[in-house]
Structure formats: structure tokens, C-alpha cells
Design a protein around this motif. Structure first.
Motif, PDB file in Angstrom:
ATOM      1  N   PHE B 102       0.818  -1.208   0.000  1.00  0.00           N
ATOM      2  CA  PHE B 102       0.000   0.000   0.000  1.00  0.00           C
ATOM      3  C   PHE B 102       0.855   1.263   0.000  1.00  0.00           C
ATOM      4  N   GLY B 103       0.366   2.291  -0.692  1.00  0.00           N
ATOM      5  CA  GLY B 103       0.912   3.619  -0.535  1.00  0.00           C
ATOM      6  C   GLY B 103       0.373   4.252   0.735  1.00  0.00           C
ATOM      7  N   THR B 104       0.875   5.435   1.078  1.00  0.00           N
ATOM      8  CA  THR B 104       0.441   6.095   2.305  1.00  0.00           C
ATOM      9  C   THR B 104      -0.868   6.863   2.123  1.00  0.00           C
ATOM     10  N   GLY B 105      -1.326   6.959   0.890  1.00  0.00           N
ATOM     11  CA  GLY B 105      -2.640   7.539   0.670  1.00  0.00           C
ATOM     12  C   GLY B 105      -2.612   9.014   0.315  1.00  0.00           C
ATOM     13  N   THR B 106      -3.700   9.453  -0.310  1.00  0.00           N
ATOM     14  CA  THR B 106      -3.946  10.876  -0.574  1.00  0.00           C
ATOM     15  C   THR B 106      -5.203  11.262   0.191  1.00  0.00           C
ATOM     16  N   SER B 107      -5.079  12.277   1.011  1.00  0.00           N
ATOM     17  CA  SER B 107      -6.230  12.771   1.774  1.00  0.00           C
ATOM     18  C   SER B 107      -6.940  13.845   0.957  1.00  0.00           C
ATOM     19  N   LEU B 108      -8.164  13.568   0.584  1.00  0.00           N
ATOM     20  CA  LEU B 108      -8.960  14.507  -0.219  1.00  0.00           C
ATOM     21  C   LEU B 108     -10.031  15.145   0.657  1.00  0.00           C
ATOM     22  N   THR B 109     -10.080  16.469   0.630  1.00  0.00           N
ATOM     23  CA  THR B 109     -11.139  17.206   1.322  1.00  0.00           C
ATOM     24  C   THR B 109     -11.892  18.026   0.289  1.00  0.00           C
ATOM     25  N   VAL B 110     -13.192  17.834   0.227  1.00  0.00           N
ATOM     26  CA  VAL B 110     -14.042  18.593  -0.697  1.00  0.00           C
ATOM     27  C   VAL B 110     -14.886  19.549   0.130  1.00  0.00           C
ATOM     28  N   ILE B 111     -14.714  20.844  -0.137  1.00  0.00           N
ATOM     29  CA  ILE B 111     -15.461  21.833   0.650  1.00  0.00           C
ATOM     30  C   ILE B 111     -16.613  22.384  -0.176  1.00  0.00           C
ATOM     31  N   PRO B 112     -17.734  22.660   0.491  1.00  0.00           N
ATOM     32  CA  PRO B 112     -18.930  23.113  -0.250  1.00  0.00           C
ATOM     33  C   PRO B 112     -18.716  24.486  -0.881  1.00  0.00           C
TER      34      PRO B 112
END
Lengths: 112, 112
Positions: B102-112
Motif C-alpha cells: 500500500f501507498g500512504t494515501g492521498t487525503s482529499l477534502t471537498v469543501i462546499p
């Protein structure tokens, strides 16, 4: 959801004590895995099993042992817990090559 | 050494934007590449890619694998706040048994 149950869901234990985490599946899948997830490290493989009594080490196996006496159960034992083993532990299963992993809901372990 | 690298580490976008997440890998005996979405609990499976150039698509999500250049991208169009999560890339290699890195991941935040 794939039929994977991890127990316990949360555990707090003291340094030096042995701890056993259980993973139980109802899918009759051949492969079972234990991962730990820590900030900045992602998911790292501890041990995996490719059949009853067939297990092998992953990249972070020191301090851990596993057993698989039945297809449905895969146990992870911390022989003498240390604070560095505080983590979230995920069990995962896979039916065959080129089949995706499916994860249990995790066990949050805190070693004080 | 087998490794999976994801970029960017984190991303903040507005609803309706399109995002591209990247995953590059070096894994012995590559078998497949998988994408997962992780909200508060266990990672949930999105896609598995085994052949070069094949695009997998599900609604607003799509992914493509380039086996020659050893990378994959995950696209999310018309993002929604419910897309906020950590996206994990995993690569399946074949040693004694299946192993998933596994990779360490990408944290995605979607704001309104």
C-alpha cells in the motif's frame, strides 16, 4: 460487506502483556492478512496466510505471531506488547490471485 | 525494495472540481493495482486494474493503469463533499503467496 469480524474492536493493555486479536470470516476465502495502519506509514503488512497452517511474514512482523488452525479464523498475537505497537489493526481477506482485498472494521489497540 | 508512492499527500478542492490522484509503483512480479477509499473505518474497494491502458469507470470515478511507466491515476469528476476521504493505492505482487503493498494515501477534502 464481506463477512469479516474482528474482535475486540478496542483494547487498552499494558506494556509487557500478551495480546491476541481475532479475525473471523464467513466467506471461505483462502487468503487472510493482518495489517497495521499508522499515520505517515499507511497500511503495512504484518503477516499473511495462504491456507490453514500456512503463514508467512510481512514487512513488519517483529514482535508478532499468527496462527490459522481453521479456514475462517486468523489470530494475531503480540507476544509482549510495547508502546510502538499502539496502532489500528486491520484484518483482510482475498479469495484468490487477482481478487481484491476486503477489510474488517479494525481493532484499535493502545499499549500504555 | 517493493514500494508504492502516492501523490499528492493531501488535496483540498471545492465541490464540482475534478481531481486526479497519482500512484506510482515498483513491485516485483506485478499482478494488479487496486484503489480503495477510506473514510472513518475500513478501506472499501473501488477498482482493480490488471491490464495496461484499460480504464475502469464507476459513475464519477475512473482509473487507468500504465504498466510500461508503472503508474496509475484515479480521476474524480464533479466532486461532492461525500468524496472526502483518504484514497489508497495498493499493488498486488506474487511471492510465496499474494502480497499487497500500500501507498500512504492521498487525503482529499471537498469543501462546499
Amino acid at each position: 460487506d464481506a463477512g469479516i469480524t474482528q474482535s475486540p474492536r478496542h483494547k487498552v493493555t499494558e506494556t509487557g502483556t500478551p495480546v491476541t486479536l481475532r479475525c473471523h470470516q464467513t466467506e471461505n476465502h483462502r487468503y487472510m492478512y493482518w495489517y497495521r495502519q499508522d499515520p505517515g506509514h499507511g497500511l503495512r503488512l504484518i503477516h499473511y496466510s495462504y491456507g490453514v497452517k500456512d503463514t508467512d511474514k510481512g514487512e513488519v512482523s517483529d514482535g508478532y505471531s499468527v496462527s490459522r488452525s481453521k479456514t475462517e479464523d486468523f489470530l494475531l498475537t503480540l507476544e509482549s506488547a510495547t508502546s510502538s505497537q499502539t496502532s489500528v489493526y486491520f484484518c483482510a481477506i482475498s479469495s484468490d490471485y487477482n481478487s481484491p482485498l476486503h477489510f474488517g472494521n479494525g481493532t484499535r489497540l493502545t499499549v500504555t | 525494495e517493493d514500494k508504492v508512492v502516492q501523490s499528492p499527500l493531501s488535496l483540498v478542492v471545492h465541490e464540482g472540481d475534478t481531481v486526479t490522484l497519482n500512484c506510482s509503483y515498483e513491485v516485483t512480479n506485478f499482478r494488479s493495482l487496486l484503489w480503495y477509499k477510506q473514510e472513518k473505518k475500513a478501506p472499501t474497494f473501488l477498482f482493480m486494474l490488471t491490464s495496461s491502458g484499460i480504464e475502469k469507470k464507476s459513475g464519477r470515478l475512473s482509473s487507468i493503469l500504465d504498466k510500461k511507466e508503472l503508474f496509475s491515476i484515479l480521476n474524480i469528476t464533479a466532486t461532492q463533499t461525500g468524496d472526502s476521504a483518504i484514497y489508497l493505492c495498493a499493488v498486488e505482487g506474487l511471492n510465496t503467496g499474494n502480497q499487497f503493498y500500500f501507498g500512504t494515501g492521498t487525503s482529499l477534502t471537498v469543501i462546499p
